[in-house]
Structure formats: C-alpha cells, structure tokens
Design an enzyme around this catalytic site. Sequence first.
Site, mmCIF file in Angstrom:
data_model
loop_
_atom_site.group_PDB
_atom_site.id
_atom_site.type_symbol
_atom_site.label_atom_id
_atom_site.label_comp_id
_atom_site.label_asym_id
_atom_site.label_seq_id
_atom_site.Cartn_x
_atom_site.Cartn_y
_atom_site.Cartn_z
ATOM 1 N N ALA A 1 0.878 -1.178 0.000
ATOM 2 C CA ALA A 1 0.000 0.000 0.000
ATOM 3 C C ALA A 1 0.916 1.229 0.000
ATOM 4 O O ALA A 1 2.110 1.105 -0.301
ATOM 5 C CB ALA A 1 -0.926 -0.053 1.202
ATOM 6 N N ASN B 1 2.989 -8.765 -2.007
ATOM 7 C CA ASN B 1 1.739 -8.242 -1.442
ATOM 8 C C ASN B 1 0.675 -9.326 -1.530
ATOM 9 O O ASN B 1 0.644 -10.089 -2.499
ATOM 10 C CB ASN B 1 1.286 -7.002 -2.225
ATOM 11 N N SER C 1 -1.864 -2.843 10.978
ATOM 12 C CA SER C 1 -1.515 -3.384 12.297
ATOM 13 C C SER C 1 -2.615 -4.328 12.788
ATOM 14 O O SER C 1 -3.714 -4.340 12.249
ATOM 15 C CB SER C 1 -1.304 -2.244 13.291
ATOM 16 N N SER D 1 7.749 7.132 10.793
ATOM 17 C CA SER D 1 6.863 8.300 10.674
ATOM 18 C C SER D 1 7.229 9.139 9.464
ATOM 19 O O SER D 1 8.384 9.189 9.062
ATOM 20 C CB SER D 1 6.956 9.167 11.923
ATOM 21 N N GLY D 2 6.234 9.808 8.928
ATOM 22 C CA GLY D 2 6.482 10.726 7.820
ATOM 23 C C GLY D 2 5.462 10.563 6.704
ATOM 24 O O GLY D 2 5.525 11.259 5.703
ATOM 25 N N GLY D 3 4.533 9.611 6.901
ATOM 26 C CA GLY D 3 3.513 9.407 5.875
ATOM 27 C C GLY D 3 4.134 8.888 4.594
ATOM 28 O O GLY D 3 5.311 8.485 4.571
ATOM 29 N N LYS E 1 6.895 5.650 18.852
ATOM 30 C CA LYS E 1 6.095 6.074 17.692
ATOM 31 C C LYS E 1 4.661 6.416 18.129
ATOM 32 O O LYS E 1 4.062 7.374 17.648
ATOM 33 C CB LYS E 1 6.082 4.963 16.629
ATOM 34 N N HIS F 1 4.740 9.728 19.778
ATOM 35 C CA HIS F 1 4.927 10.694 18.682
ATOM 36 C C HIS F 1 3.564 11.021 18.062
ATOM 37 O O HIS F 1 3.215 12.178 17.850
ATOM 38 C CB HIS F 1 5.879 10.108 17.632
ATOM 39 N N ASN F 2 2.792 9.983 17.775
ATOM 40 C CA ASN F 2 1.479 10.212 17.157
ATOM 41 C C ASN F 2 0.549 10.975 18.096
ATOM 42 O O ASN F 2 -0.237 11.811 17.657
ATOM 43 C CB ASN F 2 0.829 8.878 16.766
ATOM 44 N N GLU G 1 1.429 14.479 17.931
ATOM 45 C CA GLU G 1 0.905 14.947 16.631
ATOM 46 C C GLU G 1 -0.578 15.357 16.774
ATOM 47 O O GLU G 1 -0.995 16.393 16.256
ATOM 48 C CB GLU G 1 1.083 13.794 15.635
ATOM 49 N N TYR G 2 -1.355 14.550 17.483
ATOM 50 C CA TYR G 2 -2.777 14.876 17.701
ATOM 51 C C TYR G 2 -2.910 16.249 18.370
ATOM 52 O O TYR G 2 -3.726 17.078 17.962
ATOM 53 C CB TYR G 2 -3.437 13.836 18.619
ATOM 54 N N LYS H 1 -7.079 6.770 13.625
ATOM 55 C CA LYS H 1 -6.824 5.339 13.373
ATOM 56 C C LYS H 1 -6.496 4.574 14.643
ATOM 57 O O LYS H 1 -6.315 3.375 14.612
ATOM 58 C CB LYS H 1 -5.684 5.187 12.364
ATOM 59 N N HIS I 1 -10.988 5.364 53.279
ATOM 60 C CA HIS I 1 -9.800 5.100 52.458
ATOM 61 C C HIS I 1 -8.510 5.613 53.105
ATOM 62 O O HIS I 1 -7.446 5.418 52.537
ATOM 63 C CB HIS I 1 -9.974 5.717 51.065
HETATM 64 P P1 NBP Z 1 -2.628 -0.068 5.242
HETATM 65 O O1 NBP Z 1 -2.499 0.171 6.716
HETATM 66 O O2 NBP Z 1 -3.811 0.434 4.556
HETATM 67 O O3 NBP Z 1 -2.494 -1.659 4.985
HETATM 68 C C1 NBP Z 1 -2.599 -2.153 3.690
HETATM 69 C C2 NBP Z 1 -1.681 -3.323 3.500
HETATM 70 O O4 NBP Z 1 -1.983 -4.343 4.457
HETATM 71 C C3 NBP Z 1 -1.878 -3.942 2.134
HETATM 72 O O5 NBP Z 1 -0.630 -4.383 1.668
HETATM 73 C C4 NBP Z 1 -2.804 -5.108 2.430
HETATM 74 O O6 NBP Z 1 -2.757 -6.147 1.498
HETATM 75 C C5 NBP Z 1 -2.231 -5.560 3.728
HETATM 76 N N1 NBP Z 1 -3.120 -6.471 4.453
HETATM 77 C C6 NBP Z 1 -4.321 -6.265 5.011
HETATM 78 BR BR1 NBP Z 1 -5.254 -4.695 4.950
HETATM 79 N N2 NBP Z 1 -4.817 -7.343 5.608
HETATM 80 C C7 NBP Z 1 -3.885 -8.295 5.408
HETATM 81 C C8 NBP Z 1 -3.808 -9.651 5.804
HETATM 82 N N3 NBP Z 1 -4.757 -10.203 6.538
HETATM 83 N N4 NBP Z 1 -2.707 -10.350 5.435
HETATM 84 C C9 NBP Z 1 -1.726 -9.766 4.724
HETATM 85 N N5 NBP Z 1 -1.752 -8.477 4.325
HETATM 86 C C10 NBP Z 1 -2.819 -7.753 4.668
HETATM 87 O O7 NBP Z 1 -1.326 0.453 4.469
HETATM 88 P P2 NBP Z 1 -0.394 1.724 4.726
HETATM 89 O O8 NBP Z 1 -1.186 2.965 4.924
HETATM 90 O O9 NBP Z 1 0.620 1.674 3.656
HETATM 91 O O10 NBP Z 1 0.301 1.408 6.132
HETATM 92 C C11 NBP Z 1 1.122 0.272 6.315
HETATM 93 C C12 NBP Z 1 1.533 0.253 7.794
HETATM 94 O O11 NBP Z 1 2.274 1.445 8.082
HETATM 95 C C13 NBP Z 1 0.333 0.247 8.739
HETATM 96 O O12 NBP Z 1 0.629 -0.496 9.888
HETATM 97 C C14 NBP Z 1 0.168 1.713 9.114
HETATM 98 O O13 NBP Z 1 -0.462 1.911 10.360
HETATM 99 C C15 NBP Z 1 1.626 2.175 9.138
HETATM 100 N N6 NBP Z 1 1.827 3.604 8.873
HETATM 101 C C16 NBP Z 1 1.069 4.256 7.968
HETATM 102 C C17 NBP Z 1 1.307 5.623 7.732
HETATM 103 C C18 NBP Z 1 0.493 6.366 6.698
HETATM 104 O O14 NBP Z 1 0.678 7.592 6.606
HETATM 105 N N7 NBP Z 1 -0.351 5.704 5.924
HETATM 106 C C19 NBP Z 1 2.331 6.272 8.416
HETATM 107 C C20 NBP Z 1 3.107 5.558 9.320
HETATM 108 C C21 NBP Z 1 2.856 4.225 9.543
HETATM 109 P P3 NBP Z 1 -3.824 -6.190 0.298
HETATM 110 O O15 NBP Z 1 -3.315 -5.278 -0.736
HETATM 111 O O16 NBP Z 1 -3.824 -7.607 -0.126
HETATM 112 O O17 NBP Z 1 -5.147 -5.756 0.865
#
Ligand code: NBP
Length: 467
Positions: free
Chosen positions: A12, A33, A76, A128-130, A182, A185-186, A189-190, A258, A450
């Site tokens: 993703a 993936n 997660s 972190s950093g999106g 982390k 940190h979040n 951020e809030y 989230k 108490h």
């Molecule tokens: P998502 O948090 O939206 O997760 C999507 C990914 O998880 C896809 O590859 C998806 O596979 C996979 N997935 C799921 Br959903 N269920 C699964 C399962 N049961 N088995 C295997 N794979 C599975 O993606 P993201 O936003 O890129 O974030 C990835 C991680 O990084 C997360 O933990 C997120 O909290 C963290 N994070 C995100 C950000 C941000 O800004 N987005 C920042 C910092 C950290 P699929 O394609 O087959 O559905």
Amino acid sequence: MRKNDIGVIGLAVMGSNLATNIANHGYFVSVFNRTAQKTKDFLKNHPNKNIIPYFSINDFVNSLSSPRCIILMVQSGIATDNTIQSIIPHLHSNDIIVDGGNSFYQDTIQRHQNLLKKKINFIGMGISGGEYGALTGPAIMPGGDKKIYDIISPIFTSIAAKYNDESCINYIGPDGSGHYVKMVHNGIEYADMQIIAETYTILKNILFLSNQEISEIFNTWNQGELKSYLLDITKNILLKKEGKYDLIDLILDEACSKGTGIWTCQDALNLHESLTMITSSVFSRFLSSLKSQRMLASKILSSPKIIPVLCNQVEFIEQLRQALYLSKIISYAQGFSQLSIASKKYNWNLKFYNIAKIFRSGCIIQADILNHIVKVYKYDNNIINLLLSPYFQSIANSYHISLRSVISYTIQQGISIPTFSSAISYYDGYRTAQSSANLIQAQRDYFGSHTYKRCDKSGIYHTNWLQ
Ligand code: NBP
C-alpha cells in the site's frame, strides 16, 4: 544466483514508497503483497530495476540473502499476525522480521517473545512521515535486540531522513520501545494538530479573518520559534482552491482517527500520567464526529454574543502566537514525561536526546522546538519535566499571561478550545504547591474509610467523620 538485500511485504502507500526509497539507495529489494494485482500495478507505475516482485511467499523468502531481513508494512493487528504466520514456515533461525507498521507496543512485546522461541529475530520499528516521508526519508524508531538492530542498521540509516547530515534514526531500546515512542509521537501529533485547529478557529470566528489572511499569519509564525511541518502544511491547506471556493470550507468538520492517539491516552491512564493535552485532542475528535447532535444543539443551546477584541488586533495575534507556542511546549513536556515514566516501568532505558533528534526531520511533528528539547536532554536525560528546564521555564514565565488572555477571551465568546484550556490547567496544576487534593482525601476517607496522610505528621490516618 544473486540474492536480494531486503524484502518488503505490503505494497500500500507506505510499503511501496519505502521499497522505492530503499531501492533508490542501491539495495536490491524483494517485494510481495497479499493481493498480487497490487504488486503488478506498483511495478507497472513505478518500474525500478532494483525492485523484484514475487508472487509466492516461498519464492519471496528464498530470494533474500541470509540472515533474511523482511519488513512488514501491512495493517496493524490481525493482518500483521497473519503475515508473520505466513512467513514463519519459510524462515531459518536468525532471520529477521521488522514490523514497520503502527503496531500496538504490547503486541510487539508479545510477538518479540513468541518469535524468540522460534529463534527468529524481531524488530518493532516505528516509521513516521507518511507516504512522502517513506519515499524521501522517514524518521525511524527501531526497538528490539541491539545486536540485531546493528545488523540491519546500515540500510535503515541510509534511507532515513537527514537533519544536518545526521540520519533521523537511533536505536530506541528493547522489544516494544520503538513502537511505544512512535505511539507517543502520534499522540503529540494529535495535540499539535488540535492546537493549530483551535488557533485557526479563533482567527476565523473572533477576528473574522479570511483563509488567506490566516495562511499569511501562519506563514509569518512559521519563520520563527513556531516553525514546524504541521504549521507549514496548514498554511498551504488554507490556500488550496477548488473552483471559486477555498477547499477547506468544503471539508466536513468531523475528524477521524486510526487509534494510536487513543492508545497513547489509554497508556497514560495505566501509567497515572497527566497527559491532558493529547487526551483532550482525542476527545475533540470524538466530539467532532457528533455532527448531527452539534447541529441540533447549536439551535437549542445558547451562546454568548461575540464582543470585539479588547486589545488591538495586532496585539491579540501576538498573544495568540505566544499561546500557541506555550501550549505546544506543554504538550511536548507531557509527551516526554510519559516516555520517561514508561521507560522506568518497562526498563527500556530510553535516551530522550536520541529520541528528540529522530523527531527533527522526516516525521509529522518535526519542529524547531525539538532543537531546544535536544539541548535539554543532551545535558540531563533524567530531567523530570521539560517545563523545569531553563529555556522552557523562561518561555512559560513570559508567555503564560498571553495564554490566559486568549483562553479567557475566547471562552467568553463561546468558542470551544479544549486543548488550549487543558494546557493552562495543566500548567497551573503543575506549578501549584498546595492543591485541593486534601479535600478529595477527606471525602474518600469520609465515604469509604480510604484513609489519608497529613502534612503535620507522618503515618496513615482515618477519622470517624460523623462523630
Ligand atoms: P494499510 O495500513 O492500509 O495496509 C494495507 C496493506 O496491508 C496492504 O498491503 C494489504 O494487502 C495488507 N493487508 C491487510 Br489490509 N490485511 C492483510 C492480511 N490479513 N494479510 C496480509 N496483508 C494484509 O497500508 P499503509 O497505509 O501503507 O500502512 C502500512 C503500515 O504502516 C500500517 O501499519 C500503518 O499503520 C503504518 N503507517 C502508515 C502511515 C500512513 O501515513 N499511511 C504512516 C506511518 C505508519 P492487500 O493489498 O492484499 O489488501
């Protein structure tokens, strides 16, 4: 046959950008993936000779050099557990799984223990950093066994954000500590986002400034001590047009989340930590989601009349700037205090100097204030509250009057500023030598026996209040 340097599971936004970042630094990256089409789309849209796709876990794992290092960038919770389970049968002892997702730190501790029994190494790595940070350089918070971190650190050090040529990555501590940092940190951020949003509402609903004027004010502030990534993007957001409208005015006022902010607050409760600003920011998002109730209440419940600003506008805007900076300081003081309590409870031996340095670039809370925090912790890792350090003390002593003026004036106008309000309440509560908790102790003893302690003599006392 050549073996690849590292594997990424999860393509993703975060995983695909992180894989590209690693590949751009000259490493060969295997990617996988769950949904194969995403892998194909990713490489079709972003072809990179250093990224090699795999469509079976077996091929993916076998493509890696030993010890294999696999980064999970999946959702997660259960998705992370499922992914770990799917790769375990293909791993050898001493292989390394790195969880780069936003996992709950207690899950990380558990996974670390479970995998250790199978002789598989585990690093819980806050990133972190999106999506932009993942691609160009994120801030990275790795937790786990230091010897294992040392094996993988060259790759992550090269891809991390840089601040004055220094990589924004440092070993945090054992097991769940990286994900804990982390999480906090979040949480910070809030609070940062909420106090900027409250500032925006004051400028909009009390001074009746346009989005462009507010953007200009934020831009000016962003040249000084308030300089931060979040203020910078906010000034840009306020200028974004859609046709003849400002996009910000078309966006529904319901904020989502989230879960990492909620985790931070839940953990603060467990640690008995007064994390009031982050908690207030999380509650504000909950309140924002009650849109239909708020619409109804706005017609039924009365508000005060808006009266003109008592001082001149330029003076008020400067008070607001000071209020925002002091609130930000209090929020960081609370966040670092929570890290300090957690460090003691979990025996993590966190180094706050290293943590503050990581936050200076690549992450969402990057801000000039962190340079001051770095200086404080450079000389004393054990300072009990940032507000007690000379720099933050002097800012607090000169800015608290502005924070009070802005808050009291805004509340009189009927405008909700819960996080600003909680900042001054914490500040006053923290600097109060004699609080009202003596009365709470008496009440507890009255209705529940108490017991209480006394200030005039030591020991534990109970009074029969009805005699
Ligand atoms: P998502 O948090 O939206 O997760 C999507 C990914 O998880 C896809 O590859 C998806 O596979 C996979 N997935 C799921 Br959903 N269920 C699964 C399962 N049961 N088995 C295997 N794979 C599975 O993606 P993201 O936003 O890129 O974030 C990835 C991680 O990084 C997360 O933990 C997120 O909290 C963290 N994070 C995100 C950000 C941000 O800004 N987005 C920042 C910092 C950290 P699929 O394609 O087959 O559905």
